[in-house]
Design a protein around this motif. Structure first.
Motif, mmCIF file in Angstrom:
data_model
loop_
_atom_site.group_PDB
_atom_site.id
_atom_site.type_symbol
_atom_site.label_atom_id
_atom_site.label_comp_id
_atom_site.label_asym_id
_atom_site.label_seq_id
_atom_site.Cartn_x
_atom_site.Cartn_y
_atom_site.Cartn_z
ATOM 1 N N MET A 165 -55.715 25.041 85.506
ATOM 2 C CA MET A 165 -55.617 24.679 84.094
ATOM 3 C C MET A 165 -56.954 24.225 83.544
ATOM 4 O O MET A 165 -57.295 24.494 82.393
ATOM 5 N N TYR A 166 -57.729 23.540 84.361
ATOM 6 C CA TYR A 166 -59.057 23.085 83.931
ATOM 7 C C TYR A 166 -59.949 24.285 83.585
ATOM 8 O O TYR A 166 -60.585 24.319 82.526
ATOM 9 N N GLU A 167 -59.975 25.263 84.492
ATOM 10 C CA GLU A 167 -60.807 26.443 84.263
ATOM 11 C C GLU A 167 -60.342 27.214 83.029
ATOM 12 O O GLU A 167 -61.161 27.659 82.208
ATOM 13 N N GLU A 168 -59.016 27.387 82.881
ATOM 14 C CA GLU A 168 -58.482 28.133 81.754
ATOM 15 C C GLU A 168 -58.730 27.410 80.436
ATOM 16 O O GLU A 168 -59.156 28.013 79.446
ATOM 17 N N LEU A 169 -58.456 26.103 80.424
ATOM 18 C CA LEU A 169 -58.642 25.322 79.197
ATOM 19 C C LEU A 169 -60.113 25.253 78.812
ATOM 20 O O LEU A 169 -60.472 25.334 77.634
ATOM 21 N N LEU A 170 -60.967 25.091 79.827
ATOM 22 C CA LEU A 170 -62.391 25.005 79.545
ATOM 23 C C LEU A 170 -62.911 26.314 78.970
ATOM 24 O O LEU A 170 -63.721 26.315 78.036
ATOM 25 N N SER A 171 -62.439 27.443 79.490
ATOM 26 C CA SER A 171 -62.869 28.747 78.957
ATOM 27 C C SER A 171 -62.420 28.919 77.522
ATOM 28 O O SER A 171 -63.132 29.504 76.689
ATOM 29 N N ILE A 172 -61.210 28.408 77.201
ATOM 30 C CA ILE A 172 -60.707 28.490 75.818
ATOM 31 C C ILE A 172 -61.558 27.613 74.910
ATOM 32 O O ILE A 172 -61.963 28.024 73.815
#
Length: 310
Positions: free
Chosen positions: A297-304
């Motif tokens: 979730m960290y990687e996905e949210l950060l990319s967003i």
């Protein structure tokens, strides 16, 4: 123009801690029952088996017993302070790691040895996140540990009573073993996570980690790191319930100790070396799931957030 650029830089620096805090909230909500089971088993002095005086005998039995005695809400006991723990820990940890990792790239030795950089930055970041979130860890441990219908009626009341009766020291009980635990735990976690990611990417000749790889690497990082430092986690929990015996009288013998070394010695003397690993199974299951989801979730949210022009 300069003021606007400073604002954009400030908002940009918030993206990593925002992603870390939000991902921590979601994973905590999902894994709270396992955490509750782990804490109950860690605090049980009697053997984790079907013997006289032992309330809990295993992970599944503990979860069922909590559900039977306290209902569904019992499985999420201490959830509010646990969420705040996750928020403050996530903010401190990922903000520190992001900044330290960025600075580390400008140091030739750390830039050339990424494994060492991840290990050092992860360890310091974990210690920072843990320190700012310790009061919430203390109160959630006590709420999980207290008898049904006794003890603190809310997080706010608990924090106030701990401060009034035990002072600032009470709010930071277990900080010593907690920092000793969380620094290597987070260091190993980030190190194992990045090693798995980089190894697979090198092997597959890919340039970007897939969601499945992120989940797998996160799970490995969580399981390895938690197992490596587990005795310190158990000691932390036992130190956090000192002077709280009047509010937990139905769980068997209350464990009393004076500090980390005394806690380790008394646990080994009374329960053997296996006693240092009580609650390990729900802990590594929870850690594997939580870390996998947290990193994913960290990687996905950060990319967003990176794509958002703020």
């Amino acid at each position: 123009m300069e003021r606007q650029e400073q604002k954009l830089t400030w908002l940009s620096n918030l993206k990593a801690p925002m992603a870390g805090a939000f991902s921590g909230c979601v994973t905590r909500a999902i894994t709270q029952p396992l955490d509750c089971s782990k804490v109950r088993l860690q605090l049980q002095v009697e053997p984790v088996a079907n013997v006289v005086g032992a309330k809990y005998s295993g992970t599944i039995q503990t979860l069922l017993a909590i559900f039977r005695d306290e209902g569904v809400c019992g499985l999420w006991k201490g959830h509010i302070p646990a969420q705040l723990l996750s928020v403050f820990y996530g903010l401190g940890q990922f903000a520190a790691y992001d900044q330290l990792n960025t600075y580390g790239r400008h140091i030739k030795l750390l830039n050339e040895h990424s494994d060492t950089r991840h290990f050092i930055c992860g360890g310091i970041a974990g210690a920072v996140g843990n320190t700012v979130s310790t009061p919430f860890d203390v109160i959630r441990t006590r709420i999980i540990a207290q008898d049904h219908g006794r003890g603190y009626t809310s997080m706010r009341e608990g924090l106030r009573l701990i401060f009034v009766n035990e002072g600032v020291r009470g709010l930071f009980r277990g900080l010593g073993p907690s920092v000793l635990q969380v620094a290597p735990l987070t260091a190993i976690q980030f190190w194992a996570y990045n090693v798995v990611i980089e190894t697979v990417l090198d092997y597959t000749k890919s340039d970007r980690a897939t969601p499945h790889l992120i989940l797998f690497a996160g799970a490995i990082g969580g399981i390895v790191s938690k197992t490596a430092v587990y005795p310190l986690d158990l000691c932390k929990k036992r130190l956090q319930i000192q002077k709280f015996q009047n509010s937990r009288t139905t769980y068997g013998e209350h464990f009393i100790c004076k500090g980390l070394c005394d806690c380790l010695a008394r646990t080994i003397s009374r329960e053997g070396y296996r006693g240092l690993f009580k609650g390990l199974l729900p802990s590594v299951i929870k850690s594997g799931i939580a870390t996998a989801l947290h990193f994913f979730m960290y990687e996905e949210l950060l990319s967003i957030l990176v794509r958002v022009q703020i």
